[in-house]
Design an enzyme around this catalytic site. Structure first.
Site, mmCIF file in Angstrom:
data_model
loop_
_atom_site.group_PDB
_atom_site.id
_atom_site.type_symbol
_atom_site.label_atom_id
_atom_site.label_comp_id
_atom_site.label_asym_id
_atom_site.label_seq_id
_atom_site.Cartn_x
_atom_site.Cartn_y
_atom_site.Cartn_z
ATOM 1 N N GLU A 76 19.604 -25.944 -20.022
ATOM 2 C CA GLU A 76 18.232 -26.344 -20.330
ATOM 3 C C GLU A 76 17.413 -26.429 -19.050
ATOM 4 O O GLU A 76 17.834 -27.023 -18.069
ATOM 5 C CB GLU A 76 18.226 -27.702 -21.023
ATOM 6 C CG GLU A 76 18.853 -27.666 -22.415
ATOM 7 C CD GLU A 76 18.812 -29.023 -23.081
ATOM 8 O OE1 GLU A 76 17.788 -29.723 -22.907
ATOM 9 O OE2 GLU A 76 19.770 -29.392 -23.751
ATOM 10 N N CYS A 77 16.217 -25.821 -19.104
ATOM 11 C CA CYS A 77 15.413 -25.734 -17.880
ATOM 12 C C CYS A 77 14.126 -26.542 -17.940
ATOM 13 O O CYS A 77 13.441 -26.680 -16.929
ATOM 14 C CB CYS A 77 15.075 -24.278 -17.579
ATOM 15 S SG CYS A 77 13.966 -23.510 -18.788
ATOM 16 N N THR A 78 13.763 -27.078 -19.098
ATOM 17 C CA THR A 78 12.431 -27.684 -19.226
ATOM 18 C C THR A 78 12.222 -28.851 -18.277
ATOM 19 O O THR A 78 11.105 -29.116 -17.846
ATOM 20 C CB THR A 78 12.186 -28.161 -20.662
ATOM 21 O OG1 THR A 78 13.256 -29.036 -21.061
ATOM 22 C CG2 THR A 78 12.120 -26.992 -21.620
ATOM 23 N N HIS A 80 13.430 -29.109 -15.284
ATOM 24 C CA HIS A 80 13.345 -28.671 -13.894
ATOM 25 C C HIS A 80 12.012 -27.995 -13.636
ATOM 26 O O HIS A 80 11.645 -27.772 -12.498
ATOM 27 C CB HIS A 80 14.455 -27.660 -13.576
ATOM 28 C CG HIS A 80 15.840 -28.232 -13.631
ATOM 29 N ND1 HIS A 80 16.255 -29.223 -12.782
ATOM 30 C CD2 HIS A 80 16.893 -27.930 -14.422
ATOM 31 C CE1 HIS A 80 17.524 -29.516 -13.051
ATOM 32 N NE2 HIS A 80 17.923 -28.752 -14.034
#
Length: 329
Positions: A76-78, A80
């Protein structure tokens, strides 16, 4: 034959790139049921598991599985991403990169690829994760790559952590390809319905974006307006450069001149698939299918995805010259 598994797989953008590089994808995991249905359509030979990974989840979720050569994953990147601005970060989301470690330790793949937004480097646990991967015996190559440099008609910069147990991975050099522009993804004027650009019901902010584009380019030149924009681009972009970064939101509207008047419509899913660089498999003549979920769901799948041409080049770079790969071929 190289065998691969995709963690946090989404609909399978990374896996499609791996497939085009010659990897047979045999397993995938994602928490979203619609994404796993899309994945299963495109990789019928893979065991696809719909579950949310945690630090306690490991290879046992696949049951009995033969040796894996390559493990790819897009945690999951949201939380960062700089796109979140000052919004609170969820540490559980940030830690999701660690959720790949039980699979790495249990499956011991020769190669690994982790993908995330470039802001992952600023996460306080980033250095510890890199050290953990090195402790597992991986030689690492870490690069920030823009999909536009790989023939994708979109500026999309992402961080890639590439690992090889046997040798130092070489630096990924983008292929010498012609820059593709936003104009290249567009369908013809009769394919989708477009309404008048200026109506009484049009939001003031939208009208302002349209007017700024017309003022800059002049009447008669088509362009895109860009919603949810906080940069200095003025809320529009010309068609003679790559599309700005595709997100999970419906953010691109096409202003097209017809009979001397501007019309407006949103870009459609097939166009946005081209913007992500999805290409037909030349060996099987098979195309990536996105047949599940609503339009909003499909935009989310694309916006969360990895551009296949980038992953294809990465995996070809990682496995280049490997004796076992040559033997399998």
């Amino acid at each position: 034959m190289l065998r691969g598994v995709d963690l946090f797989s989404g609909g399978g953008g990374s896996s499609w790139g791996a497939h085009l590089a010659g990897v047979t994808m045999v397993g995938a995991v994602d928490a979203w049921d619609i994404a796993t249905r899309v994945y299963a359509d495109n990789f019928p030979e893979a065991k696809v598991v719909n579950t949310r990974l945690t630090i306690d989840t490991g290879p046992e979720i696949f049951g009995r599985m033969k040796k894996i050569d390559i493990l790819i994953g897009s945690p999951e990147c949201t939380h960062h991403s700089v796109a979140r601005g000052a919004a609170p970060r969820c540490e559980e989301s940030r830690r999701s990169g660690w959720y790949m470690m039980p699979f790495i330790r249990g499956m011991r793949p020769r190669w690994i690829v982790l993908e995330n937004v470039t802001g992952m480097r600023n996460w306080q646990g980033y250095d510890d994760l890199i050290q953990a991967l090195r402790s597992e015996g991986y030689h690492l190559q870490i690069q920030s790559l823009d999909a536009a440099d790989f023939g994708v008609p979109q500026n999309r910069r992402r961080l890639f952590i590439m690992g090889d147990r046997k040798r130092q991975p070489g630096k990924v050099i983008p292929p010498k390809v012609k820059l593709k522009t936003a104009a290249s993804i567009l369908d013809g004027p009769l394919r989708w319905h477009a309404g008048p650009a200026f109506t009484e019901r049009r939001a003031e902010a939208t009208v302002a974006r349209i007017n700024r584009g017309i003022e800059a380019l002049g009447k008669g030149t088509d362009f895109l307006i860009v919603y949810y924009s906080t940069d200095k681009g003025g809320g529009w972009q010309p068609l003679n450069r790559p599309l700005r970064t595709l997100t999970t939101l419906d953010r691109f509207g096409l202003v097209r001149w017809v009979d001397g008047k501007p019309t407006l419509r949103m870009l459609q899913v097939p166009e946005l698939m081209r913007a992500m660089g999805f290409k037909r498999d030349p060996e099987t003549n098979r195309s990536f299918q996105l047949n599940h979920g609503s339009r909003r769901d499909q935009l989310r799948i694309l916006g969360n995805g990895v551009c296949p041409p980038v992953m294809k080049t990465i995996i070809e770079n990682l496995t280049a010259g490997d004796i076992s790969l040559k033997a399998a071929a």
